[in-house]
Scaffold this active site. Structure first.
Site, PDB file in Angstrom:
ATOM      1  N   GLU A 157      28.915  40.851  34.818  1.00 57.31           N
ATOM      2  CA  GLU A 157      28.505  42.218  35.193  1.00 57.31           C
ATOM      3  C   GLU A 157      29.786  42.993  35.442  1.00 57.31           C
ATOM      4  O   GLU A 157      30.394  42.844  36.499  1.00 57.31           O
ATOM      5  CB  GLU A 157      27.668  42.189  36.485  1.00 57.31           C
ATOM      6  CG  GLU A 157      26.389  41.385  36.409  1.00 57.31           C
ATOM      7  CD  GLU A 157      25.287  42.095  35.663  1.00 57.31           C
ATOM      8  OE1 GLU A 157      25.516  43.207  35.137  1.00 57.31           O
ATOM      9  OE2 GLU A 157      24.193  41.531  35.582  1.00 57.31           O
ATOM     10  N   CYS A 210      29.457  50.397  40.146  1.00 60.38           N
ATOM     11  CA  CYS A 210      29.515  50.227  38.686  1.00 60.38           C
ATOM     12  C   CYS A 210      28.534  51.175  38.015  1.00 60.38           C
ATOM     13  O   CYS A 210      28.813  51.711  36.948  1.00 60.38           O
ATOM     14  CB  CYS A 210      29.220  48.782  38.317  1.00 60.38           C
ATOM     15  SG  CYS A 210      27.690  48.161  39.012  1.00 60.38           S
TER      16      CYS A 210
HETATM   17  P1  NAP Z   1      37.980  42.661  40.392  1.00 59.81           P
HETATM   18  O1  NAP Z   1      39.348  42.946  40.784  1.00 59.81           O
HETATM   19  O2  NAP Z   1      37.709  42.216  39.021  1.00 59.81           O
HETATM   20  O3  NAP Z   1      37.428  41.584  41.431  1.00 59.81           O
HETATM   21  C1  NAP Z   1      36.148  41.022  41.328  1.00 59.81           C
HETATM   22  C2  NAP Z   1      36.215  39.556  41.698  1.00 59.81           C
HETATM   23  O4  NAP Z   1      36.924  38.855  40.688  1.00 59.81           O
HETATM   24  C3  NAP Z   1      36.967  39.287  42.988  1.00 59.81           C
HETATM   25  O5  NAP Z   1      36.359  38.210  43.648  1.00 59.81           O
HETATM   26  C4  NAP Z   1      38.351  38.902  42.492  1.00 59.81           C
HETATM   27  O6  NAP Z   1      39.059  38.099  43.409  1.00 59.81           O
HETATM   28  C5  NAP Z   1      37.999  38.135  41.247  1.00 59.81           C
HETATM   29  N1  NAP Z   1      39.055  38.077  40.256  1.00 59.81           N
HETATM   30  C6  NAP Z   1      39.987  39.014  39.956  1.00 59.81           C
HETATM   31  N2  NAP Z   1      40.761  38.592  38.930  1.00 59.81           N
HETATM   32  C7  NAP Z   1      40.315  37.372  38.571  1.00 59.81           C
HETATM   33  C8  NAP Z   1      40.715  36.428  37.589  1.00 59.81           C
HETATM   34  N3  NAP Z   1      41.708  36.658  36.762  1.00 59.81           N
HETATM   35  N4  NAP Z   1      40.018  35.269  37.509  1.00 59.81           N
HETATM   36  C9  NAP Z   1      38.989  35.013  38.328  1.00 59.81           C
HETATM   37  N5  NAP Z   1      38.574  35.866  39.297  1.00 59.81           N
HETATM   38  C10 NAP Z   1      39.226  37.041  39.413  1.00 59.81           C
HETATM   39  O7  NAP Z   1      37.023  43.898  40.560  1.00 59.81           O
HETATM   40  P2  NAP Z   1      36.898  44.851  41.807  1.00 59.81           P
HETATM   41  O8  NAP Z   1      38.012  45.818  41.744  1.00 59.81           O
HETATM   42  O9  NAP Z   1      36.710  44.080  43.051  1.00 59.81           O
HETATM   43  O10 NAP Z   1      35.506  45.567  41.490  1.00 59.81           O
HETATM   44  C11 NAP Z   1      35.453  46.722  40.771  1.00 59.81           C
HETATM   45  C12 NAP Z   1      34.897  46.510  39.397  1.00 59.81           C
HETATM   46  O11 NAP Z   1      33.655  45.791  39.458  1.00 59.81           O
HETATM   47  C13 NAP Z   1      34.552  47.799  38.736  1.00 59.81           C
HETATM   48  O12 NAP Z   1      34.955  47.770  37.406  1.00 59.81           O
HETATM   49  C14 NAP Z   1      33.028  47.857  38.828  1.00 59.81           C
HETATM   50  O13 NAP Z   1      32.434  48.681  37.878  1.00 59.81           O
HETATM   51  C15 NAP Z   1      32.677  46.431  38.662  1.00 59.81           C
HETATM   52  N6  NAP Z   1      31.332  46.144  39.164  1.00 59.81           N
HETATM   53  C16 NAP Z   1      30.357  45.834  38.277  1.00 59.81           C
HETATM   54  C17 NAP Z   1      29.064  45.605  38.717  1.00 59.81           C
HETATM   55  C18 NAP Z   1      27.977  45.273  37.745  1.00 59.81           C
HETATM   56  O14 NAP Z   1      26.936  44.806  38.197  1.00 59.81           O
HETATM   57  N7  NAP Z   1      28.146  45.475  36.460  1.00 59.81           N
HETATM   58  C19 NAP Z   1      28.768  45.700  40.073  1.00 59.81           C
HETATM   59  C20 NAP Z   1      29.796  46.007  40.959  1.00 59.81           C
HETATM   60  C21 NAP Z   1      31.079  46.220  40.487  1.00 59.81           C
HETATM   61  P3  NAP Z   1      40.255  38.723  44.300  1.00 59.81           P
HETATM   62  O15 NAP Z   1      39.646  39.733  45.185  1.00 59.81           O
HETATM   63  O16 NAP Z   1      40.764  37.532  45.025  1.00 59.81           O
HETATM   64  O17 NAP Z   1      41.236  39.313  43.333  1.00 59.81           O
END
Ligand code: NAP
Length: 455
Positions: A228, A262
């Protein structure tokens, strides 16, 4: 950044946490496997009773857990309390419906008896984002646990207290030890967990790079993933729309969660005939929003979750401005106070090649596009690498059919706000990810769909 609670409204580091060591992770994986072997045999009615108890606890503790959310990621406290209530809803929904969703499905074949049986897979890893720190986790966990799987949560590093509180809620509800565990680990420790034989599948909600990285690791191990990811949802307003309803909803749709959702509406695509009036009313409503302390019940827009989110957002805004976009309101970080505050902002008039063409603006920034007609509106809506949700406003039946059919997204809402609802599947296409959460589809993602043929 390490694992820590840093209040986004003040910048204060409230509490820091050590990431789990390799041995500690091993112990949790062993416990997960051991728990699964027993838990998979528990009757559905027992799982439902525990999940309903979790719902009770969420409702009982909604104010205290709401304040934890607000302290860690800055959402307004009323929205955090509402998030705890919505998390209770998804628990009850799956507690009430999972038996039906997972019942054997008979099929007429050349067998004496043939049917499909849904069986659990084992430990499922959920890598979750901070933006809906409870809801995202419960919408994964409720169907996964009802299906007989066990859950492992790697939450975002800025919401560790939410992650621990959720684990505690499942324990208090009566789920056996090991059925739901929080792993306080950094992103760099995820691959090793995915590689472990006891982890059978994984889901990630977050950014595209994180999703691609998890899916690559899982792909190498032939493990299923659900992703997602981000979105830049269109909000289309055509001439026949109820303009006042559209503008009011536009404000809610953009400002949800301080703009960090999102499925927030991010691109406002408005038909020329009503564009001046839409713009005038949108600016007026943005001006009236109160930016401030998210713990204050009168605040409409709190801070962004981290200084990094603020920098990224401001970076995109500044590029648009440099390339010639117009600022109708806002457009610059608020530097008169501590914390990660960004004002409600509206940009318009995008020359080709600005980030408005392909980037997600994750914060309270609305991008306003004018189009001559529905053809141009649909073309503009689809001209983005994402495909999560779309909201479109019109009272014309013919136009409704076209919008439903032609918009490239996982969801289309006509004359309403794009929202998640336990009763409806949720997920995206294109770079917004794949797979579905919620609804009957969500509970079928992490099960063995076993064909049974008996003669
Ligand atoms: P993020 O940086 O991708 O973090 C999300 C999760 O992934 C965190 O637990 C993060 O851990 C982990 N993570 C980051 N890099 C990783 C890697 N290389 N390998 C494995 N895990 C990794 O995203 P965010 O900034 O928190 O959230 C914002 C994004 O989420 C936006 O793009 C938003 O649109 C999207 N989102 C989508 C939905 C949906 O349902 N489609 C819902 C909500 C949000 P750490 O915190 O330890 O880095």
């Amino acid at each position: 950044m390490g694992i820590a609670t840093i209040n986004p409204a003040t910048g204060e580091t409230v509490k820091t946490f050590e990431p789990l060591s390799g041995e500690a992770i091993e112990a949790k994986l062993a416990l997960a496997q051991q728990a699964f072997e027993q838990y998979r045999k528990t009757p559905m009615s027992q799982r439902a009773a525990w999940l309903k108890e979790a719902a009770e606890i969420l409702e009982r503790d909604k104010v205290s857990v709401g304040k934890v959310m607000t302290t860690e990621m800055g959402k307004t406290v009323q929205s955090a309390i509402a998030e705890a209530e919505k998390s209770a809803w998804v628990c009850r929904y799956y507690a009430d419906n999972a038996a039906e969703f997972l019942a054997d499905v008979p099929a007429s074949t050349d067998a004496t008896q043939s049917f499909v049986r849904y069986q659990p897979l084992g430990a499922i890893l959920a890598v979750m984002p901070w933006n809906f720190p409870f809801w995202q986790v419960f919408r994964f966990a409720a169907p996964a646990l009802m299906a007989g799987n066990v859950g492992l949560l790697k939450h975002a590093s800025n919401v560790p207290q939410c992650a621990l509180a959720i684990e505690d809620i499942f324990k208090q509800a009566g789920f056996p030890e090991g059925v739901f565990q929080t792993l306080l680990i950094g992103a760099n420790q995820v691959e090793a967990v995915v590689n472990d034989w006891r982890v059978k599948a994984a889901t990630l909600t977050g950014s595209e790079p994180a999703g691609a990285s998890l899916a690559a690791a899982a792909g190498k191990q032939i493990k299923k993933t659900v992703l997602e990811l981000g979105g830049s949802d269109p909000f289309i307003v055509l001439e026949s729309a109820d303009l006042e309803a559209a503008v009011s909803t536009a404000v809610t749709a953009r400002m949800l969660n301080n703009g960090q959702s999102c499925i927030a509406a991010k691109r406002f695509i408005v038909e020329d005939a009503i564009a001046d009036e839409f713009e005038r009313r949108l600016v007026e409503k943005f001006q009236a929003l109160k930016v401030g302390d998210p713990m204050d019940e009168n605040t409409d827009v709190g801070p962004l979750a981290t200084p990094g989110i603020l920098q990224d957002l401001d970076g995109l805004v500044q590029i648009c401005i440099e390339k010639g976009s117009k600022v109708l309101i806002g457009g610059k970080a608020l530097s008169d106070r501590p914390g990660n505050f960004y004002p409600p902002t509206i940009l318009s008039d995008f020359p080709a090649g600005t980030p408005a063409d392909k980037e997600e603006f994750f914060g309270p920034v609305a991008l306003l596009f004018r189009v001559p007609d529905i053809d141009a509106a649909i073309k503009r809506a689809n001209a983005i690498p994402f495909g999560l949700g779309a909201s479109a406003w019109t009272t014309d039946e013919e136009q409704i059919h076209r919008l439903v059919d032609e918009i490239e997204a996982g969801a289309v809402f006509i004359n309403g706000l794009v929202k998640s609802d336990p009763r409806l599947p949720f997920g995206g296409i294109k770079r917004s990810g794949y797979g579905r959460e919620l609804g009957i589809q969500g509970i079928h993602e992490f099960v063995n769909i076993k064909t049974v043929w008996i003669k």
